[in-house]
Motif scaffolding. Sequence first.
Motif, PDB file in Angstrom:
ATOM      1  N   LEU A 284      32.128   3.063  57.561  1.00  0.00           N
ATOM      2  CA  LEU A 284      32.503   3.652  56.280  1.00  0.00           C
ATOM      3  C   LEU A 284      33.621   4.676  56.439  1.00  0.00           C
ATOM      4  N   PHE A 285      33.703   5.321  57.596  1.00  0.00           N
ATOM      5  CA  PHE A 285      34.786   6.266  57.851  1.00  0.00           C
ATOM      6  C   PHE A 285      36.136   5.552  57.826  1.00  0.00           C
ATOM      7  N   ALA A 286      36.209   4.408  58.497  1.00  0.00           N
ATOM      8  CA  ALA A 286      37.453   3.642  58.531  1.00  0.00           C
ATOM      9  C   ALA A 286      37.836   3.137  57.148  1.00  0.00           C
ATOM     10  N   PHE A 287      36.848   2.628  56.393  1.00  0.00           N
ATOM     11  CA  PHE A 287      37.159   2.113  55.067  1.00  0.00           C
ATOM     12  C   PHE A 287      37.549   3.234  54.113  1.00  0.00           C
ATOM     13  N   ALA A 288      36.922   4.403  54.255  1.00  0.00           N
ATOM     14  CA  ALA A 288      37.283   5.547  53.413  1.00  0.00           C
ATOM     15  C   ALA A 288      38.720   5.984  53.665  1.00  0.00           C
ATOM     16  N   ILE A 289      39.153   5.925  54.903  1.00  0.00           N
ATOM     17  CA  ILE A 289      40.540   6.260  55.231  1.00  0.00           C
ATOM     18  C   ILE A 289      41.494   5.303  54.522  1.00  0.00           C
ATOM     19  N   PHE A 290      41.180   4.021  54.575  1.00  0.00           N
ATOM     20  CA  PHE A 290      42.045   3.025  53.937  1.00  0.00           C
ATOM     21  C   PHE A 290      42.105   3.232  52.426  1.00  0.00           C
ATOM     22  N   GLU A 291      40.948   3.441  51.790  1.00  0.00           N
ATOM     23  CA  GLU A 291      40.925   3.625  50.339  1.00  0.00           C
ATOM     24  C   GLU A 291      41.665   4.879  49.916  1.00  0.00           C
ATOM     25  N   THR A 292      41.521   5.944  50.698  1.00  0.00           N
ATOM     26  CA  THR A 292      42.130   7.217  50.332  1.00  0.00           C
ATOM     27  C   THR A 292      43.646   7.175  50.451  1.00  0.00           C
ATOM     28  N   ILE A 293      44.146   6.554  51.481  1.00  0.00           N
ATOM     29  CA  ILE A 293      45.569   6.635  51.790  1.00  0.00           C
ATOM     30  C   ILE A 293      46.387   5.563  51.089  1.00  0.00           C
ATOM     31  N   THR A 468      21.767   6.479  54.957  1.00  0.00           N
ATOM     32  CA  THR A 468      22.497   6.869  53.751  1.00  0.00           C
ATOM     33  C   THR A 468      23.291   8.149  53.982  1.00  0.00           C
ATOM     34  N   ALA A 469      22.676   9.121  54.657  1.00  0.00           N
ATOM     35  CA  ALA A 469      23.354  10.381  54.933  1.00  0.00           C
ATOM     36  C   ALA A 469      24.566  10.175  55.845  1.00  0.00           C
ATOM     37  N   SER A 470      24.436   9.300  56.826  1.00  0.00           N
ATOM     38  CA  SER A 470      25.569   9.041  57.727  1.00  0.00           C
ATOM     39  C   SER A 470      26.721   8.388  56.974  1.00  0.00           C
ATOM     40  N   GLY A 471      26.388   7.474  56.043  1.00  0.00           N
ATOM     41  CA  GLY A 471      27.436   6.842  55.245  1.00  0.00           C
ATOM     42  C   GLY A 471      28.115   7.825  54.319  1.00  0.00           C
ATOM     43  N   SER A 472      27.331   8.697  53.674  1.00  0.00           N
ATOM     44  CA  SER A 472      27.909   9.714  52.792  1.00  0.00           C
ATOM     45  C   SER A 472      28.763  10.698  53.584  1.00  0.00           C
ATOM     46  N   GLY A 473      28.281  11.048  54.777  1.00  0.00           N
ATOM     47  CA  GLY A 473      29.079  11.937  55.621  1.00  0.00           C
ATOM     48  C   GLY A 473      30.411  11.328  55.997  1.00  0.00           C
ATOM     49  N   ALA A 474      30.406  10.012  56.263  1.00  0.00           N
ATOM     50  CA  ALA A 474      31.654   9.327  56.607  1.00  0.00           C
ATOM     51  C   ALA A 474      32.619   9.326  55.431  1.00  0.00           C
ATOM     52  N   ARG A 475      32.098   9.083  54.229  1.00  0.00           N
ATOM     53  CA  ARG A 475      32.959   9.061  53.042  1.00  0.00           C
ATOM     54  C   ARG A 475      33.386  10.467  52.627  1.00  0.00           C
ATOM     55  N   THR A 476      32.718  11.488  53.191  1.00  0.00           N
ATOM     56  CA  THR A 476      33.152  12.867  52.960  1.00  0.00           C
ATOM     57  C   THR A 476      34.246  13.264  53.943  1.00  0.00           C
ATOM     58  N   LEU A 477      34.024  12.983  55.209  1.00  0.00           N
ATOM     59  CA  LEU A 477      34.962  13.411  56.253  1.00  0.00           C
ATOM     60  C   LEU A 477      36.209  12.533  56.301  1.00  0.00           C
ATOM     61  N   GLY A 478      36.068  11.241  55.968  1.00  0.00           N
ATOM     62  CA  GLY A 478      37.220  10.345  56.030  1.00  0.00           C
ATOM     63  C   GLY A 478      38.380  10.797  55.161  1.00  0.00           C
ATOM     64  N   PRO A 479      38.165  11.026  53.858  1.00  0.00           N
ATOM     65  CA  PRO A 479      39.268  11.497  53.001  1.00  0.00           C
ATOM     66  C   PRO A 479      39.835  12.849  53.428  1.00  0.00           C
ATOM     67  N   VAL A 480      38.960  13.758  53.888  1.00  0.00           N
ATOM     68  CA  VAL A 480      39.452  15.065  54.340  1.00  0.00           C
ATOM     69  C   VAL A 480      40.336  14.894  55.562  1.00  0.00           C
ATOM     70  N   PHE A 481      39.887  14.069  56.492  1.00  0.00           N
ATOM     71  CA  PHE A 481      40.673  13.826  57.713  1.00  0.00           C
ATOM     72  C   PHE A 481      42.042  13.238  57.380  1.00  0.00           C
ATOM     73  N   VAL A 482      42.045  12.182  56.563  1.00  0.00           N
ATOM     74  CA  VAL A 482      43.303  11.492  56.312  1.00  0.00           C
ATOM     75  C   VAL A 482      44.263  12.359  55.504  1.00  0.00           C
ATOM     76  N   SER A 483      43.743  13.175  54.581  1.00  0.00           N
ATOM     77  CA  SER A 483      44.634  14.000  53.763  1.00  0.00           C
ATOM     78  C   SER A 483      45.249  15.126  54.586  1.00  0.00           C
ATOM     79  N   GLN A 484      44.482  15.683  55.519  1.00  0.00           N
ATOM     80  CA  GLN A 484      45.004  16.766  56.342  1.00  0.00           C
ATOM     81  C   GLN A 484      46.001  16.262  57.384  1.00  0.00           C
ATOM     82  N   VAL A 485      45.688  15.116  57.972  1.00  0.00           N
ATOM     83  CA  VAL A 485      46.543  14.590  59.039  1.00  0.00           C
ATOM     84  C   VAL A 485      47.775  13.905  58.470  1.00  0.00           C
ATOM     85  N   TYR A 486      47.616  13.115  57.420  1.00  0.00           N
ATOM     86  CA  TYR A 486      48.727  12.318  56.897  1.00  0.00           C
ATOM     87  C   TYR A 486      49.874  13.195  56.399  1.00  0.00           C
ATOM     88  N   ILE A 487      49.570  14.227  55.631  1.00  0.00           N
ATOM     89  CA  ILE A 487      50.630  15.046  55.040  1.00  0.00           C
ATOM     90  C   ILE A 487      51.401  15.823  56.106  1.00  0.00           C
TER      91      ILE A 487
END
Length: 527
Positions: A284-293, A468-487
Amino acid sequence: MAEIEAEAEIEADESDWLLKSESSSEGKLAETLQECRNRWRSIRIMYLTMFLSSIGFSIVMSSIWPFLLKVDKTADTSFLGWVIAAYSLGQMIASPLFGAWSNYRPRREPLIFSIFINVAANILYGYVHTFPAHNKYYMLLSRAFIGFGAGNVAVVRSYVAGATSLQERNATMANISASQALGFILGPALQAAMTGIGQTGVSWKLIDLELNMYTAPAFLGAFLGVLNIVLIIGLFREHCGNELNRMKGANGNIQEIPELLENSSVSIDLIAVVTSNILFFITLFAFAIFETIATPLTMDMYAWTGKQAVLYNGILLVGVGIESIVVFMMIKIISKRFEDRVLLLGGFSVLFVSFFILLPWGHQYPQIQWTEIKNVSNYSSVEIKYNESSSVTWNFFMQPPLVLTAERIGCPPEQVWCQYIPIIYLTQYISSSILIGIGYPVCNVISYTLYSKILGPKPQGVYMGWLTASGSGARTLGPVFVSQVYIRYGPRWTFGPTCGIVMAAIILMGVMYKRLIGFLIRYQRVQ
C-alpha cells in the motif's frame, strides 16, 4: 520430495476453501436456505460498504492538487501530502474505536454513524471554497473526517469473520480485499467522467453551491453514503457464524476438523504474521506513492493544465481499473496452479519493474514555467512565457494550449531539480501504470488470503486489526514521503528509494519463504 508434494496437496486443499463459491456453501451449511440467503445478502452489503469507502478515498485523488491550488494559493506540494495522508490517519485512529464499539453494541450502530460522518465530511469538502480564509486547512479537516468515517473497515471485517464459517472465511476476506482494491482503482474513473462539467460548472447562490469537476465527486460520495445507510437500515441483519463451523460432509457426517484446529495447541507463527504485515505495508505504501504523485508529476513533466491532468490521468486509471478487474478474475484461476507465495513474489517483482521504469533518463528536460506581466496596449491579460532552452518533444498530450491563459503550466521554478533532471517520457509513465495495474491487485489480494491462511481457524479479529493499521499507516506515510521528497529532489529520489523498498520486500519474502505457510500445513507437520 515427498514432503514438498504433501505440502502442495495441503496448499491445494486450502485453495479449495478460498475459492469455494458462495452458492456452493448454501447446500452444506447447517441452516435453512432462507437464513443462508439473508446472511449472504448482509455480507454482500459489507462488500459494497468496503467498495464505497475506498471510492471515498480515491475519487478525488487526481483532482485534489488543482482544487487545492484553486481554493488556496498558499498551498504547495508539501501540504498536498498532508491532505492526502489525513484520510489514512483518520482511518487509523477510528478503526480500533469503531471495532471496540461493535464488540459491545449491534454493528449497525457504528456502521451508520461512521458513514454519516463520511457524508458530512464530503459535503464539507464540496464547500471548502466558501470559507473566507485558511481554505487548505478546511480541506485537510474534511479529508481527515472522510478517513475517520472509513474506519468502519474494522467493523466490516469483524462482522464478516463472525458471520461466516471457517471454510468460508478465506473466500469472503479475499472478496473484501478485492472490493477495497477495486474502489481504490475505479474512483478516478468517476472523477474523469466529471471533467466535462468544467472548472466553473454551475452554481446556486442561495446555498453557496458550486458544482464543478472538483466538487461533484465529493457530492457524489455523499450521495453514495446516504444510499449505503439506507441499504444497511433496510437489508442488513446481524448474523453469528459460530454455529456454522460444524459443516456437513458429503456423506452426511459432521466435520469436526476445523474445531479441532481452532482448539489445538499449535500457536500462530508470529514471525509470519509480522512479515505479512510488513509486506502489506509495502504494497500500500508503493501504491499510495503512485496515486499521490500522478497529478503533480504529469503537470510538471508534460506542462498539462489542472483540467488536462485530471482528465488524462482519469482516463489512464480507467484503463488500469479495467485491467485490474481482469487480474482479479485471473487470480482465482492462476491460484489453482500456483501457490500464494509464488503469486505474491511475482506481484512484488512486477511492482519493482513498474517503479524502476519511472526513473528519469535521457537529455530532455521539463518545461519551466514563469510569468511576466506585460503593460502593452494590445494585451490586458497575463502572458505566459516558457523557457525556450527546455528541449521537450511535444505530442498530442504534451502540447500546451495555444491561447493565452493565466494558469501557469510546466515545472515550477522553485523546484530547482527541474533544471537538471530529465523528464519522464509519457511512454514510461503509461507503461509503469499498466504494470502497477497488474502488480498491485495481485499483492493486495494475495496478502489478505495468505494472511488468513497463516492465522487459520484461530480468532482473527485482533490480527486483522493489525493488518488494517499497517495499511492505514502506509497510506499515511506514503503521501507524506512523496510530497516531501518530490518537491525537493524530484522523481529520481522519489522512485529510486521506492524501488529499494519494493526490492526489500522481495528479499524479505525470500528469507521468510518457508515460514509463510498456512496454519493447516503447520498443524500437519506438528502432528
